[in-house]
Enzyme design. Structure first.
Site, PDB file in Angstrom:
ATOM      1  N   ARG A 198       0.904  -1.165   0.027  1.00 30.90           N
ATOM      2  CA  ARG A 198      -0.075  -0.026  -0.237  1.00 30.90           C
ATOM      3  C   ARG A 198       0.888   1.256  -0.045  1.00 30.90           C
ATOM      4  NH1 ARG A 198      -1.958  -3.509   4.183  1.00 30.90           N
ATOM      5  NH2 ARG A 198      -3.917  -4.512   3.980  1.00 30.90           N
ATOM      6  N   LYS A 232      -0.736  -0.224   7.802  1.00 29.71           N
ATOM      7  CA  LYS A 232      -2.294  -0.777   8.205  1.00 29.71           C
ATOM      8  C   LYS A 232      -2.054  -2.054   9.248  1.00 29.71           C
ATOM      9  CE  LYS A 232      -6.834  -1.153   6.099  1.00 29.71           C
ATOM     10  NZ  LYS A 232      -7.524  -1.178   5.084  1.00 29.71           N
ATOM     11  N   HIS A 302      -3.733   1.529  -5.999  1.00 28.54           N
ATOM     12  CA  HIS A 302      -4.043   0.316  -5.385  1.00 28.54           C
ATOM     13  C   HIS A 302      -4.364  -0.720  -6.491  1.00 28.54           C
ATOM     14  CE1 HIS A 302      -4.863  -0.961  -1.294  1.00 28.54           C
ATOM     15  NE2 HIS A 302      -5.888  -1.578  -1.639  1.00 28.54           N
ATOM     16  N   ARG A 305      -1.667  -3.174  -6.763  1.00 28.50           N
ATOM     17  CA  ARG A 305      -1.484  -3.977  -5.586  1.00 28.50           C
ATOM     18  C   ARG A 305      -2.658  -5.168  -5.827  1.00 28.50           C
ATOM     19  NH1 ARG A 305      -1.522  -4.882   0.326  1.00 28.50           N
ATOM     20  NH2 ARG A 305      -3.421  -5.310   1.209  1.00 28.50           N
ATOM     21  N   HIS A 328      -3.550  -8.816   5.189  1.00 28.02           N
ATOM     22  CA  HIS A 328      -4.696  -8.859   5.503  1.00 28.02           C
ATOM     23  C   HIS A 328      -5.084  -9.465   6.898  1.00 28.02           C
ATOM     24  CE1 HIS A 328      -6.269  -8.626   0.936  1.00 28.02           C
ATOM     25  NE2 HIS A 328      -6.240  -7.440   1.504  1.00 28.02           N
ATOM     26  N   TYR A 338      -9.961 -10.861  -3.873  1.00 30.24           N
ATOM     27  CA  TYR A 338      -9.221 -11.200  -5.225  1.00 30.24           C
ATOM     28  C   TYR A 338      -9.718 -12.673  -5.870  1.00 30.24           C
ATOM     29  CZ  TYR A 338      -6.403  -7.578  -3.459  1.00 30.24           C
ATOM     30  OH  TYR A 338      -6.115  -6.185  -3.288  1.00 30.24           O
TER      31      TYR A 338
END
Length: 361
Positions: A198, A232, A302, A305, A328, A338
């Site tokens: 990110r 994150k 993004h 990614r 995640h 995804y």
């Protein structure tokens, strides 16, 4: 209403507060912000929460109500107002297009409900029941046999249409990278494409985080980042990258980086007058806009990614490995985001099936 950034004594990072039109502190929000900080929410998350709650207070001001007046009906009106802001209570749906997508409205609503739930636990607000029992949960938890597939659903949340995540073709990625004018810019975009990082993770990198001899990058959460770029979830992870990417990193250090800096942030401004300062989030957004203009390829940071994750899954990576690489919190997030198949994916798999079937004859 104004969101105010503040520096707090004994805290190495900024916090954010909400002020009313008289520049007076809105105390319930201040308490909530303190709670978020104490429970480990990142400064960027707290900032976003503040802006979401600013919308709630603007809505209340427009309707002439106070916090304790908020009930189910007003919350429903707030959801409609977020999509179709209006000075009156009447919304003309025929002549207006929603200014916020369903996902954005739901995100704001989640923050507001967390805020009201917090106040309710303090005994400062009467709880509002916005949930109902629902079925059809995608993921069966450990106690699924006890709950019998039922879970709590917020009836105010908008239905979100499942969108096919757009990814880039290899040819497009090459055009994007080739359109960069500096090694720094190439490295930033390659970290997103090849590493699945990110923006905040890229900009938070320090020199000590990159292990060139082993082609490793350590993503390390830190409380203090002067460019306000944070990892994150504040969880450490390590990703492996190619020798080619590490070679690009080395070239960047040799030809564009400075050894006379008073910090060790990897990515710095190359602009005259700002040279050497840690690069900020807006600079990467501006970079993407320039590349879009040069190439004519519409993409976001993004999307690089997304492309990386999709390629890993198409190459047969286990979803659990993809989850860990992307950072995640839950594997279900990876699955929902995804594990999508395009028409071409379906066609390719069917052709493989036909080939195997023909081979068995």
């Amino acid at each position: 209403m104004k969101v105010q950034r503040i520096e707090v004594e004994n805290k190495p990072y900024p916090l954010y507060l909400l002020l009313d039109k008289e520049y007076q502190l809105i105390e319930p929000v201040m308490k909530f912000i303190k709670y978020l900080d104490n429970t480990g929410k990142s400064p960027n998350t707290i900032k976003a929460y503040c802006y979401h709650l600013k919308l709630l207070y603007e809505f209340m001001e427009q309707r002439g109500v106070i916090l304790n007046d908020i009930n189910f009906e007003l919350l429903a009106d707030f959801v409609g107002w977020l999509r179709y802001p209006s000075a009156s209570n009447v919304i003309d749906l025929q002549s207006k297009k929603a200014i916020r997508e369903e996902t954005t409205v739901n995100t704001i609503l989640n923050v507001v409900m967390s805020f009201l739930d917090y106040l309710s636990r303090l005994g400062e607000f009467k709880s509002i029941d916005v949930f109902k029992q629902a079925k059809g949960r995608n993921f069966k938890g450990f106690l699924h046999h006890v709950n019998k597939g039922r879970y709590q659903k917020n009836v105010l949340k908008l239905r979100v249409k499942k969108k096919q995540i757009r990814t880039l073709r290899s040819k497009e990625v090459k055009q994007i990278i080739d359109a960069c004018h500096t090694k720094r810019d190439k490295l930033i975009l390659m970290l997103m494409y090849e590493g699945g990082l990110r923006i905040g993770e890229v900009l938070s990198l320090r020199l000590e985080d990159i292990v060139t001899w082993d082609n490793q990058i350590h993503l390390t959460p830190r409380d203090v980042n002067v460019n306000e770029a944070y990892i994150k979830l504040r969880k450490e992870r390590t990703i492996h990258v190619s020798k080619e990417l590490m070679s690009l990193y080395t070239d960047y250090l040799i030809y564009e980086y400075s050894e006379e800096l008073e910090h060790d942030y990897v990515f710095i401004s190359l602009k005259e007058g700002y040279f050497g300062k840690p690069l900020k989030y807006q600079s990467v957004l501006d970079l993407v806009r320039r590349i879009v203009k040069r190439t004519g390829i519409e993409f976001t940071s993004h999307m690089l990614r997304h492309t990386h994750a999709t390629q890993l899954i198409r190459e047969g990576w286990d979803v659990a490995f993809v989850q860990k690489r992307l950072g995640h919190a839950h594997v279900q997030t990876t699955l929902n985001t995804y594990v999508h198949l395009s028409d071409q994916d379906m066609k390719n798999e069917f052709n493989k099936y036909l080939e195997r079937k023909e081979h068995k004859k």
